[in-house]
Design an enzyme around this catalytic site. Structure first.
Site, PDB file in Angstrom:
ATOM      1  N   GLU A 120       1.871  -5.630   5.410  1.00  0.00           N
ATOM      2  CA  GLU A 120       1.086  -6.473   4.375  1.00  0.00           C
ATOM      3  C   GLU A 120       0.337  -7.376   5.210  1.00  0.00           C
ATOM      4  O   GLU A 120      -0.216  -8.560   4.696  1.00  0.00           O
ATOM      5  CB  GLU A 120       2.106  -7.268   3.508  1.00  0.00           C
ATOM      6  CG  GLU A 120       2.813  -6.565   2.660  1.00  0.00           C
ATOM      7  CD  GLU A 120       2.353  -5.497   1.767  1.00  0.00           C
ATOM      8  OE1 GLU A 120       0.889  -5.613   1.490  1.00  0.00           O
ATOM      9  OE2 GLU A 120       2.984  -5.011   1.007  1.00  0.00           O
ATOM     10  N   HIS A 143       6.234 -13.687   1.826  1.00  0.00           N
ATOM     11  CA  HIS A 143       6.406 -12.653   0.652  1.00  0.00           C
ATOM     12  C   HIS A 143       7.701 -12.277   0.566  1.00  0.00           C
ATOM     13  O   HIS A 143       8.653 -11.967   1.596  1.00  0.00           O
ATOM     14  CB  HIS A 143       5.381 -11.499   1.015  1.00  0.00           C
ATOM     15  CG  HIS A 143       5.741 -10.256   0.189  1.00  0.00           C
ATOM     16  ND1 HIS A 143       5.504 -10.373  -1.084  1.00  0.00           N
ATOM     17  CD2 HIS A 143       6.290  -8.956   0.396  1.00  0.00           C
ATOM     18  CE1 HIS A 143       6.043  -8.987  -1.737  1.00  0.00           C
ATOM     19  NE2 HIS A 143       6.181  -8.369  -0.654  1.00  0.00           N
ATOM     20  N   HIS A 145      10.881 -10.336  -2.488  1.00  0.00           N
ATOM     21  CA  HIS A 145      11.073  -9.807  -3.778  1.00  0.00           C
ATOM     22  C   HIS A 145      11.937 -10.673  -4.750  1.00  0.00           C
ATOM     23  O   HIS A 145      13.202 -10.239  -4.923  1.00  0.00           O
ATOM     24  CB  HIS A 145      11.531  -8.391  -3.491  1.00  0.00           C
ATOM     25  CG  HIS A 145      10.617  -7.429  -2.684  1.00  0.00           C
ATOM     26  ND1 HIS A 145      10.779  -6.248  -2.247  1.00  0.00           N
ATOM     27  CD2 HIS A 145       9.352  -7.793  -2.263  1.00  0.00           C
ATOM     28  CE1 HIS A 145      10.025  -5.875  -1.541  1.00  0.00           C
ATOM     29  NE2 HIS A 145       8.983  -6.630  -1.785  1.00  0.00           N
ATOM     30  N   HIS A 214       6.804  -6.076  -8.455  1.00  0.00           N
ATOM     31  CA  HIS A 214       6.753  -6.078  -6.874  1.00  0.00           C
ATOM     32  C   HIS A 214       7.505  -7.351  -6.281  1.00  0.00           C
ATOM     33  O   HIS A 214       8.550  -7.475  -5.660  1.00  0.00           O
ATOM     34  CB  HIS A 214       5.510  -5.804  -6.229  1.00  0.00           C
ATOM     35  CG  HIS A 214       5.687  -5.515  -4.509  1.00  0.00           C
ATOM     36  ND1 HIS A 214       4.828  -4.804  -3.914  1.00  0.00           N
ATOM     37  CD2 HIS A 214       6.475  -6.272  -3.878  1.00  0.00           C
ATOM     38  CE1 HIS A 214       5.164  -4.771  -2.778  1.00  0.00           C
ATOM     39  NE2 HIS A 214       5.983  -5.729  -2.419  1.00  0.00           N
TER      40      HIS A 214
END
Ligand code: 13P
Ligand code: ZN
Length: 276
Positions: A120, A143, A145, A214
């Site tokens: 990413e 980032h 989840h 996501h």
């Protein structure tokens, strides 16, 4: 002349990365290799620990990050498990410097088994460029989840105003922590420049962007602040999950009360959400 360097394991930024990866794993928001973090470092922070004149490897990038040329980041590796960062940081993390032409990065430390930065990286670097243009103290992109936020992207309206309003309502502190609300991008293939551009576009106005089905991206000036931002949004999403499971709202924080909160904390809520 021999330069004596401190052990990198004593570096505050490495300790912060190790702790954060462990916390994200412990909370269940970084299963397997899920999640990634990049943390902009000042050269003076890196110099006591790393020989910045020695480049271990150079890795090409297929996007232009020239606005970040010469900048240093500590970043999680692609395919690496947050579960393992604390016990083996040199394999799971890397310190990189963006090359002068902005088309590659140089590995200065870490990724010991031949690894590379997170897949990413386009989103991370595009977000850094965007956030730095609106806040010169910006340093962290994270980032993960986050479970309940992901779940909400299946059951709740994806309109940013609707999503923001629900999160604000679920915990009193939310409007104070993210008065600008959350951003939402369409579902786009992860790891692409396309999702990076879409996310960075929203990061102009907000510091939390949801990737439906996501996960979530957060931005901030410190690791703690960024983690706290994601944690606050995820807590609100968890309360929403429980409220729905308990049969739905019977009462709530009113729009007037949300505005009073914002006034008390001297924050300006995103326009078009509160109906006063
Ligand atoms: P990486 O292992 O490449 O960081 O990817 C994990 C992830 O969460 C992709 O969105
Ligand atoms: Zn992900």
């Amino acid at each position: 002349m021999t330069i004596t360097r401190n052990s990198i394991y004593t570096a505050p930024f490495l300790q912060e990365m190790m702790e954060t990866a462990a916390n994200l794993y412990r909370l269940g928001w970084a299963e397997r290799n899920g999640g990634n973090i990049s943390y902009l470092l000042h050269e003076y922070e890196v110099l006591p620990y790393v020989d910045v004149d020695y480049v271990i490897r150079t890795v090409p990038m297929n996007f232009d990050a020239s606005d970040l040329a010469g900048k240093y980041f500590i970043v999680t590796g692609s395919g690496k498990y947050f579960k393992n960062v604390e016990k083996n940081p040199v394999r799971n993390l890397g310190i990189i410097r963006i090359a002068e032409d902005g088309k590659s990065y140089e590995i200065l430390w870490g990724f010991e088994d031949g690894g590379v930065a997170t897949s990413e990286l386009p989103t991370h670097l595009m977000n850094h460029m965007q956030r730095l243009s609106v806040d010169k103290n910006h340093r962290v992109i994270m980032h993960c989840h986050a479970t309940n936020l992901i779940a909400m992207t299946f059951t709740h309206s994806l309109m940013e105003e609707d999503f923001t309003k629900t999160l604000w309502e679920m915990c009193t502190e939310c409007i104070v922590v993210f008065p600008e609300g959350v951003g939402v991008v369409p579902w786009i293939t992860p790891g692409t420049n396309e999702i990076g551009k879409a996310t960075a576009e929203r990061m102009k106005d907000v510091r939390i962007v949801l990737w439906p089905h996501h996960g979530v991206f957060g931005a901030g000036t410190t690791i703690d602040e960024t983690f706290g931002l994601i944690e606050t949004a995820e807590k609100a999403a968890e309360v929403y999950t429980i409220v729905c499971a308990q049969g739905g709202k019977k009462q709530t924080i009113t729009d007037k009360q949300l505005q009073d909160l914002a006034d008390a904390w001297h924050v300006v809520p995103r326009k078009g959400i509160l109906k006063l």
